[in-house]
Design an enzyme around this catalytic site. Structure first.
Site, PDB file in Angstrom:
ATOM      1  N   ARG A   1       4.655   9.066   1.037  1.00 50.12           N
ATOM      2  CA  ARG A   1       3.627  10.025   0.593  1.00 50.12           C
ATOM      3  C   ARG A   1       4.230  11.301   0.008  1.00 50.12           C
ATOM      4  O   ARG A   1       3.642  12.374   0.127  1.00 50.12           O
ATOM      5  CB  ARG A   1       2.677  10.394   1.736  1.00 50.12           C
ATOM      6  CG  ARG A   1       1.760   9.281   2.172  1.00 50.12           C
ATOM      7  CD  ARG A   1       0.524   9.235   1.270  1.00 50.12           C
ATOM      8  NE  ARG A   1      -0.225   8.006   1.509  1.00 50.12           N
ATOM      9  CZ  ARG A   1      -1.249   7.921   2.348  1.00 50.12           C
ATOM     10  NH1 ARG A   1      -1.669   8.952   2.998  1.00 50.12           N
ATOM     11  NH2 ARG A   1      -1.862   6.773   2.516  1.00 50.12           N
TER      12      ARG A   1
ATOM     13  N   ARG B   1      -1.089  15.071  -1.923  1.00 51.77           N
ATOM     14  CA  ARG B   1      -1.787  16.347  -1.763  1.00 51.77           C
ATOM     15  C   ARG B   1      -0.917  17.521  -1.340  1.00 51.77           C
ATOM     16  O   ARG B   1      -1.342  18.665  -1.449  1.00 51.77           O
ATOM     17  CB  ARG B   1      -2.950  16.186  -0.778  1.00 51.77           C
ATOM     18  CG  ARG B   1      -4.166  15.568  -1.429  1.00 51.77           C
ATOM     19  CD  ARG B   1      -5.243  15.269  -0.425  1.00 51.77           C
ATOM     20  NE  ARG B   1      -4.826  14.193   0.461  1.00 51.77           N
ATOM     21  CZ  ARG B   1      -5.578  13.696   1.437  1.00 51.77           C
ATOM     22  NH1 ARG B   1      -6.762  14.202   1.678  1.00 51.77           N
ATOM     23  NH2 ARG B   1      -5.129  12.717   2.179  1.00 51.77           N
TER      24      ARG B   1
ATOM     25  N   ARG C   1      -5.110  15.730 -10.376  1.00 49.43           N
ATOM     26  CA  ARG C   1      -6.165  14.881  -9.813  1.00 49.43           C
ATOM     27  C   ARG C   1      -7.555  15.507  -9.912  1.00 49.43           C
ATOM     28  O   ARG C   1      -8.534  14.839  -9.580  1.00 49.43           O
ATOM     29  CB  ARG C   1      -5.845  14.587  -8.339  1.00 49.43           C
ATOM     30  CG  ARG C   1      -4.884  13.428  -8.071  1.00 49.43           C
ATOM     31  CD  ARG C   1      -5.539  12.059  -8.295  1.00 49.43           C
ATOM     32  NE  ARG C   1      -6.866  11.985  -7.730  1.00 49.43           N
ATOM     33  CZ  ARG C   1      -7.145  11.817  -6.449  1.00 49.43           C
ATOM     34  NH1 ARG C   1      -6.172  11.598  -5.607  1.00 49.43           N
ATOM     35  NH2 ARG C   1      -8.379  11.814  -5.997  1.00 49.43           N
TER      36      ARG C   1
ATOM     37  N   ASP D   1      -1.970   2.344  -4.342  1.00 48.55           N
ATOM     38  CA  ASP D   1      -2.505   2.224  -2.989  1.00 48.55           C
ATOM     39  C   ASP D   1      -2.515   0.769  -2.578  1.00 48.55           C
ATOM     40  O   ASP D   1      -2.586  -0.117  -3.437  1.00 48.55           O
ATOM     41  CB  ASP D   1      -3.913   2.817  -2.890  1.00 48.55           C
ATOM     42  CG  ASP D   1      -4.277   3.073  -1.431  1.00 48.55           C
ATOM     43  OD1 ASP D   1      -3.912   4.136  -0.903  1.00 48.55           O
ATOM     44  OD2 ASP D   1      -4.875   2.178  -0.806  1.00 48.55           O
TER      45      ASP D   1
ATOM     46  N   TYR E   1      -8.505  -3.409   7.106  1.00 51.13           N
ATOM     47  CA  TYR E   1      -9.515  -2.698   6.311  1.00 51.13           C
ATOM     48  C   TYR E   1     -10.629  -3.640   5.864  1.00 51.13           C
ATOM     49  O   TYR E   1     -11.802  -3.259   5.805  1.00 51.13           O
ATOM     50  CB  TYR E   1      -8.871  -2.050   5.077  1.00 51.13           C
ATOM     51  CG  TYR E   1      -8.073  -0.809   5.406  1.00 51.13           C
ATOM     52  CD1 TYR E   1      -8.712   0.345   5.845  1.00 51.13           C
ATOM     53  CD2 TYR E   1      -6.696  -0.785   5.272  1.00 51.13           C
ATOM     54  CE1 TYR E   1      -7.983   1.486   6.156  1.00 51.13           C
ATOM     55  CE2 TYR E   1      -5.958   0.353   5.577  1.00 51.13           C
ATOM     56  CZ  TYR E   1      -6.611   1.480   6.019  1.00 51.13           C
ATOM     57  OH  TYR E   1      -5.901   2.599   6.323  1.00 51.13           O
TER      58      TYR E   1
END
Ligand code: CP3
Length: 353
Positions: free
Chosen positions: A37, A41, A50, A86, A161
């Site tokens: 990561r 962010r 973004r 992702d 998921y």
């Protein structure tokens, strides 16, 4: 099949890089480090790019995905880029209704719970992966001698998921399904293995120099369930790329008891989370497996002296392994100060390998 002669791993660009050398158990010219990561962010330049663009949309725009991948390499001087994408992108490209909800994670339009749900899943085609190949080509053209790490979600984490339809803490749905309906579970994890395997292969063929399988939630399983219901599918995912000869890394969290089984699916490197010191992980793996990890992300917000002492400890503990690539024990938290990450990279590079 092997990689093409113009691939970065074949044409002299990345084969002798510190990252690939350490993954292969050799002696690198400097201590390699990258962060899971690292794109994302924590970086203001990421947040700016973004603005107004949804997560999955940014992954499927080759120019954007490529620029986001390169941002942290430019800023931190890390030894690898991690492809910005992702684990649910192969689902999306197959035509499964899925979105990434900010602050939540992957959410499916309809959970996959029965044999009939699994049978109705669309098939991922190689053509659908073209935006991924294009993004990788654009990225490696910019990265030069810095290797790109490709990745995919392991079948259990993806299936977790798909069965829950959203993130969950205990993964009760998939853990029930593997016992209650093993045939449907096997079909689901085979579907996920093939989708992830094709996704990873597309990245490696287009220019990634290594591939990491993320089984982030495997730590919710005991060894018996992991070995019986999960490991065969993870191995199947990697069967899609073994012939390419690129180093393969396997990472999960809470997997201290599973490290040997995760190595047995057939990988070169084990990623260790922050819970287990690397010297202990090395012993558990018989002293034969290069390791990646495992700076505790929580310490990125500690005073510098505390963080520096921890990084030095991780380096000392990792020295016993036949190869060591520094990384975090899980992803960069969004609130991490990027200047601290840059300083950690400088520290690691300043210590002779
Ligand atoms: O630097 C990198 O590591 C970039 C690439 C990357 C992303 N996701 C980008 C992303 C990778 C390797 C992943 C893998 C991924 N995705 C995993 C395995 C790794 C792990 O962290 O355990 C998992 C479990 C997912 C599923 C997922 N996608 C989650 C749990 C989330 C977070 C949701 C949130 O908002 O907190 C995502 C979204 C996601 N994937 C983001 C990024 C940068 C955040 C989206 C944003 O910036 O708005």
């Amino acid at each position: 099949m092997t990689l093409s002669q113009t691939h970065p791993l074949m044409d002299g660009r990345t084969a002798d890089s510190p990252l690939i050398t350490a993954y292969r158990g050799g002696k690198p010219s400097r201590r390699p480090v990258w962060f899971m990561r690292q794109a994302g962010r924590s970086l203001p330049e990421y947040r700016a790019l973004r603005k107004g663009v949804a997560m999955l949309e940014s992954c499927l725009n080759p120019e954007l995905a490529s620029e986001i991948t390169v941002q942290p390499v430019r800023r931190h001087d890390v030894d690898a880029g991690i492809f910005f994408s992702d684990i649910v992108i192969p689902l999306k490209l197959a035509g499964v209704g899925v979105d990434i909800v900010p602050g939540v994670g992957p959410v499916l339009d309809a959970p996959i719970r029965t044999a009939a749900d699994v049978a109705a899943l669309p098939t991922l085609t190689d053509e659908a992966l073209e935006p991924i190949r294009e993004a990788v080509r654009l990225t490696v053209a910019q990265l030069g001698k810095t290797p790109l790490v490709g990745f995919a979600g392991a079948p259990f984490t993806l299936a977790a998921y798909m069965v829950e339809g959203k993130p969950s803490r205990d993964h009760l749905g998939p853990r029930t399904m593997m016992h209650a309906d093993p045939a449907a579970w096997q079909a689901l994890t085979r579907w996920a293995a093939d989708a992830s395997g094709m996704f990873l292969r597309a990245q490696l063929e287009a220019g990634a120099s290594a591939g990491q399988l993320f089984d982030s939630w495997a730590g919710s399983l005991g060894l018996a369930d992991y070995t019986r219901y999960v490991a065969p599918a993870s191995s199947r995912a990697l069967d899609h790329v073994r012939d390419l000869g690129a180093p393969l890394i396997h990472f999960g969290t809470g997997t201290s008891e599973l490290l040997g089984a995760m190595h047995d699916v057939g990988v070169d490197v084990i990623g260790v989370d922050y819970r287990l010191p690397l010297d202990v992980a090395n012993r558990r793996l018989g002293g034969k497996v290069p390791l990646q990890g495992n700076i505790d992300p929580a310490l990125l917000s500690a005073p510098w002296e505390v963080l520096e002492a921890h990084v030095r400890e991780v380096i000392t503990a990792g020295a016993a392994a036949p190869g060591h690539v520094l990384n975090l024990g899980h992803g960069v938290p969004p609130e991490a100060d990027p200047a601290v990450l840059t300083r950690v990279v400088e520290l690691i590079h300043s210590i002779q390998p």
